[in-house]
Design an enzyme around this catalytic site. Sequence first.
Site, PDB file in Angstrom:
ATOM      1  N   LYS B  58     -42.089 -22.665 -45.970  1.00 52.38           N
ATOM      2  CA  LYS B  58     -43.221 -22.626 -46.912  1.00 52.38           C
ATOM      3  C   LYS B  58     -44.424 -21.963 -46.254  1.00 52.38           C
ATOM      4  CE  LYS B  58     -44.837 -27.277 -45.696  1.00 52.38           C
ATOM      5  NZ  LYS B  58     -45.442 -28.520 -46.166  1.00 52.38           N
ATOM      6  N   TYR B 280     -74.882 -15.222 -32.135  1.00 53.85           N
ATOM      7  CA  TYR B 280     -75.677 -15.788 -33.229  1.00 53.85           C
ATOM      8  C   TYR B 280     -76.179 -17.175 -32.838  1.00 53.85           C
ATOM      9  CZ  TYR B 280     -74.314 -11.872 -36.090  1.00 53.85           C
ATOM     10  OH  TYR B 280     -74.140 -10.599 -36.575  1.00 53.85           O
TER      11      TYR B 280
END
Lengths: 386, 386
Positions: B58, B280
């Site tokens: 899956k 950042y």
Amino acid sequence: MKILQPAASQPQARTHVVPQGTVAIIDKQAVAYNLDSLRHRLDQAGRRNGPRLWAVVKADAYGHTLAHVLGGLARADGLAVLELEEAHLCRAMGWRKPILIMHARYTAADLSDPGLAPLHVIVDSEDQLRELETLAQRPGPHAWLRYSGCLNHSGFPARTYRAAYARLHKLLQAGRLSGLGLLQHYARAEEAEHMREERRDFEAVFAGLPGPRCTENSAALLSDPDYAGSGDWVRSGIALYGISPLAGVDGRGLGLLPAMTLSAPIHGVQPLAAGAPLGYGATFQAARDLRVGLVHCGYADGYPRNLVAAGTVLVQGRACRIIGRISMDTITIDLSDIPQAGPGTQAVLWGHEALSIESVALSAGTIPAQLCVGVTGRVPRIAAAA
Amino acid sequence: MKILQPAASQPQARTHVVPQGTVAIIDKQAVAYNLDSLRHRLDQAGRRNGPRLWAVVKADAYGHTLAHVLGGLARADGLAVLELEEAHLCRAMGWRKPILIMHARYTAADLSDPGLAPLHVIVDSEDQLRELETLAQRPGPHAWLRYSGCLNHSGFPARTYRAAYARLHKLLQAGRLSGLGLLQHYARAEEAEHMREERRDFEAVFAGLPGPRCTENSAALLSDPDYAGSGDWVRSGIALYGISPLAGVDGRGLGLLPAMTLSAPIHGVQPLAAGAPLGYGATFQAARDLRVGLVHCGYADGYPRNLVAAGTVLVQGRACRIIGRISMDTITIDLSDIPQAGPGTQAVLWGHEALSIESVALSAGTIPAQLCVGVTGRVPRIAAAA
């Protein structure tokens, strides 16, 4: 920090016809609205001919998919991408205005493709300077010389910036570049005082050098439009998608509309008796009899697995708490108070006025940009009906 | 918890020719090795005809891409998927052995497609029972009746399990099902004592009911093969990809080989003076002069943004610490001690014997499954050279 209110009243939240299934609805009209809203702020700053706007569409438009948002960006002045391949994709989709390549691993040959013009590139290393110096085709691209500033991710530091500028200026004068500008990425655009320091620092570095400037991003535009309006180009990414770049306020609070609505169906309902465990690790135990809804979305769809604060989803407009651990394919919620919801009812996971992606990011201890770019390929993006 | 050593000596780590760029190399031979290794453990448990094995594929083979791993799964007895669409995909790729649909939102019409046979489905609700009772085609699929157990994600609880079984058994006797089995998903397979409790609980529920059993998953197989070997079918997902389902040990420690190696090029080098900030938010400040490497991968590629512990990447076989905040497109590392590495050098981010995905997940405060399924569409998956 001063935050301008949008001139119009609060935007009307748009409602979408949501197809069954785990799906991200992408609304290009919201993108167009947000673009106009940003322009309006820049105009408020008092300039008739405000700065031009780069719409940042890297990372497949921050996970929204470029094809679905492009129609909403028609009034942008240019598209900013990371890679050369993305620039080609924008051209293939019919974009004719400028494109800025920001990451810029390029060779002179890459830049000579006439199909890419008008092309802008960031120059942030000696290697790139040399590539531009070998360009045969005239005129070459518009170059933007990056200052490394406080971010220090790339670009030229104060001590070599002016020398690099001089070399590019020589190319410009020889007609080998179509333009030459000055560019910076702030490290702390969300913190006004620090951002102003970064601005002043760069201004001291480029003092006296001619050429357009591009320094402001979404956070700067929304927190300090008076200044932002004085640049020549601004860059906006996250705000165009309706997401706030500022802490403590969501897109709606800034007059923006979310461009992505993530939703998934309830695929089953499981009664849970008082005292019974739920989910992997049995981390949740029911304090009383509950009606549990199984929502068909999990971390394999990009929903965050670790919630650091209470998480909720929206069912028929009402907040339902997430209970139990989020699994690869399933979110379990407390449906006890909404007996009419059941298999087939669609649950909104984010992008609604009552459940913003900013609030989900807060619950997950991250930033909304990580959520929207992290929606996996398993989730179809579908264009909102006009 | 008893952990069997693999019979063979430690597997030889496979080395891959890594193309330039941000890329996930997928090694189907590692998948085949892991499958054989699991079989070997089941044989050790003393049964000549050990249980059959469902390979769980899956979420596009846990982010590895089904097309790239399918060749390594040839010796599995069946493939287990979530959705009907995935079952069709497996058939389109040429898989002829059984397929188990685990999520099972199906109608009788869905199940009647002869192109899907031999088909197995999980029955976990009254709705599904009713759909099976309307099936016209004979014989129908092999049904597996799910016990809701402690997980409580779906399935029948103790009080209704035997009644649901009786209805399915009637269909089986009338030749309308090709088989009927008993199935459970553990909530706490990583914790041996709890898992044994869950087993005993289910055994009490199905006592006396005939039919094959399928209860064990990767965690159960690796922690308790003596018992696991006594089932009729077992399911394995994460372990097939070389990833440990158990805390405190990585795949290598269990004799498994990683099927995914994620790597990205260094695209720039930035000198960082003592005292200068990086990234950042300026969360990092250099204590001394540093040579910073910019790795071309960020959270938009699926790399985790929030590291709760020290993170590293591998450059030329050596661990380099991650410094500064991880951005959408860039990881910054301390390259000071590797002067010969620079632009173009490929950095390994996980899937190497010296840097497992388990250790990165630990640094990020999550589980390895979230990392491999979260690698975004921006990262090409490329088959390892044979």
